[in-house]
Design an enzyme around this catalytic site. Structure first.
Site, PDB file in Angstrom:
ATOM      1  N   PHE A  89     -11.348  -3.678  -5.712  1.00 43.94           N
ATOM      2  CA  PHE A  89     -11.343  -4.658  -4.613  1.00 43.94           C
ATOM      3  C   PHE A  89     -10.746  -3.957  -3.384  1.00 43.94           C
ATOM      4  CE2 PHE A  89     -10.562  -6.831  -8.664  1.00 43.94           C
ATOM      5  CZ  PHE A  89     -11.615  -7.730  -8.733  1.00 43.94           C
TER       6      PHE A  89
ATOM      7  N   ARG B 151       0.838  -1.204   0.000  1.00 41.06           N
ATOM      8  CA  ARG B 151       0.000   0.000   0.000  1.00 41.06           C
ATOM      9  C   ARG B 151       0.871   1.252   0.000  1.00 41.06           C
ATOM     10  NH1 ARG B 151      -3.365  -2.835   4.732  1.00 41.06           N
ATOM     11  NH2 ARG B 151      -4.950  -3.839   3.449  1.00 41.06           N
TER      12      ARG B 151
ATOM     13  N   ASP C  88      -6.647  -5.730  -6.749  1.00 40.98           N
ATOM     14  CA  ASP C  88      -6.260  -6.649  -5.665  1.00 40.98           C
ATOM     15  C   ASP C  88      -7.394  -7.644  -5.416  1.00 40.98           C
ATOM     16  OD1 ASP C  88      -4.937  -7.813  -3.536  1.00 40.98           O
ATOM     17  OD2 ASP C  88      -5.517  -6.259  -2.102  1.00 40.98           O
TER      18      ASP C  88
ATOM     19  N   ASP D  29     -15.822  -2.020  -4.506  1.00 38.24           N
ATOM     20  CA  ASP D  29     -15.884  -3.343  -3.871  1.00 38.24           C
ATOM     21  C   ASP D  29     -17.337  -3.801  -3.907  1.00 38.24           C
ATOM     22  OD1 ASP D  29     -13.717  -4.870  -1.779  1.00 38.24           O
ATOM     23  OD2 ASP D  29     -15.812  -5.490  -1.604  1.00 38.24           O
ATOM     24  N   SER D  30     -17.530  -5.132  -3.925  1.00 36.07           N
ATOM     25  CA  SER D  30     -18.897  -5.650  -3.993  1.00 36.07           C
ATOM     26  C   SER D  30     -19.478  -5.942  -2.615  1.00 36.07           C
ATOM     27  CB  SER D  30     -18.933  -6.922  -4.846  1.00 36.07           C
ATOM     28  OG  SER D  30     -18.060  -7.879  -4.294  1.00 36.07           O
TER      29      SER D  30
ATOM     30  N   CYS E  75      -3.201 -13.234  -5.017  1.00 33.12           N
ATOM     31  CA  CYS E  75      -2.931 -13.899  -3.734  1.00 33.12           C
ATOM     32  C   CYS E  75      -3.178 -15.394  -3.852  1.00 33.12           C
ATOM     33  CB  CYS E  75      -3.739 -13.270  -2.605  1.00 33.12           C
ATOM     34  SG  CYS E  75      -5.508 -13.333  -2.858  1.00 33.12           S
TER      35      CYS E  75
END
Ligand code: SAH
Length: 395
Positions: free
Chosen positions: A227, A211, A299, A249-250, A339
């Site tokens: 995300f 970050r 991300d 973001d969801s 990831c």
């Protein structure tokens, strides 16, 4: 102590200090063994290899703990391992800028099946195995002695527990219940962390360094954080001086938390917008509207949960990154992450190369991102390396 004998030729990884023995490698047992018991592991010639935690029905039948035959796996052994892991993170917590780190990272810290995260004065733990479940009281007592937290909360609602026949366990283990939002600080930025209902154990502290690195490129720029969860990249970019940040973001809880965080830190005024949406849908909308950004962060959650899912996941990563690249100005930067442990850095670069071809863009890789030092990778356990990222410049 009961003994487990391995099939001929199935002992190589264990000699090389790899911590997993799969059920197929086992030839015989000395007795009936309970799930979670400590056993001695031997090769077919009955030479001692290591001690480990046994499970009758898990695919990973033994999680190895200790290769020195003289050492006894008792309460003191567990306490020492915890002290070492916690001690190795202390320097990350001394500057007053960060009070949330991963204190124990399972196999990487020689504590297979145990994750411990610190969130200011609270501790969150995840237990993935019956063997660790059996010594949970020792672990809690040691964490209390070392860190004196206000409370220790368990978030073991994980798929990985099913393999060991363990139920989801969510609840207070000691001390006080964390408030709905615990205030933590990372890189000098304040976050509300919902330890009880948040994703993972509440916060993605594995992106702490990335970050900060990505934010260096956000000064005066228009940034899109996809995300975003509770806003890690958004907040670091705003702090660094981005001219505008749009976060997507969801998850409604993620967006709600992000908005609280932006307000709390007081550097979002007029420069920030949060969008509750599926990222791919939102990227298509931006493309249709002819939008352009200077910096885009991607991300996503883990697309490849296993090696067998890699091909399909690679296509999803490619499509996502293609859309990201299409939204960048010439000279723009994409900070893109995976990831998925199954996707290594070389494959990830290949995926980006395909995405760039499809997007009709020339790109350069200008930086690589990794998981931070509180998520170490043990040389004998490369599977522990999961987080990787690339900073990509569009020419
Ligand atoms: N960048 C974040 C962590 C991202 S974790 C940070 O720095 O903290 C992945 C996030 O993706 C989660 O918040 C999850 O809610 C979100 N997510 C998963 N699938 C999504 C989708 N299809 N569209 C938008 N967001 C999604």
């Amino acid at each position: 102590m009961k003994s487990v004998y391995l099939n001929k030729g199935k002992d190589k990884a264990a000699w090389q200090l790899h911590p997993w023995i799969f059920s197929g490698a086992i030839k015989s047992l000395s007795d009936k063994i309970d799930d979670g018991e400590v056993v001695g592991v031997y090769n077919v010639e009955r030479e001692f290899i290591a001690y480990g935690l046994f499970h009758n029905s898990s695919r990973v039948a033994i999680r190895l703990l200790e290769w020195n035959p003289q050492v006894v796996i008792d309460a003191d052994w567990w306490r020492t391992r915890i002290r070492k892991a916690v001690g190795a993170r202390q320097h990350l917590l001394t500057d007053g800028e960060t009070n949330t780190v991963r204190l124990v990272f399972a196999e990487a810290d020689f504590l297979p099946g145990l994750i411990v995260d610190k969130y200011a004065d609270f501790i969150s733990i995840q237990v993935h195995s019956v063997g660790v479940e059996r010594v949970k009281e020792i672990i809690i007592a040691e964490l209390n002695a070392l860190l004196k937290p206000k409370g220790i909360y368990e978030r073991s609602d994980l798929k990985s527990r099913e393999h060991e026949g363990l139920p989801d366990t969510n609840g207070l283990l000691s001390g006080e219940l964390p408030p709905e939002f615990v205030d933590v600080i990372e890189n000098g930025i304040h976050y509300k962390v919902n330890i009880i209902d948040g994703q993972k154990s509440g916060f993605y502290c594995d992106q702490r360094e990335n970050r900060l690195l990505a934010a260096q490129y956000a000064v005066g720029k228009r940034v899109l954080d996809c995300f975003c969860y509770s806003g890690g990249f958004t907040l670091n970019s705003l702090k660094a001086g981005a001219s505008q940040v749009i976060s997507v973001d969801s998850s409604a809880l993620a967006i709600e938390t992000l908005e609280k965080n932006v307000t709390e830190n007081g550097f979002g005024a007029g420069r920030h917008e949060a969008i509750l949406s599926d990222v791919n849908k939102q990227l298509r909308k931006f493309i249709d509207a002819g939008e352009k950004f200077d910096v885009i962060v991607l991300d996503p959650p883990k697309y490849a949960p296993s090696r067998s899912a890699l091909e399909r996941a690679s296509r999803a990563y490619k499509d996502l990154n293609r859309r990201g690249l299409m939204l960048l100005q010439s000279g723009g930067l994409l900070a893109t992450f995976s990831c998925s442990g199954a996707m290594d850095m070389d494959t990830f670069k290949q995926v980006l190369a395909w995405a760039a071809l499809d997007a009709g863009k020339e790109i350069q890789f200008i930086r690589q991102f990794h998981q931070p030092e509180d998520h170490p990778v043990r040389a004998s356990f490369p599977e522990g390396e999961y987080l990787k990222g690339l900073l990509v410049r569009v020419l």
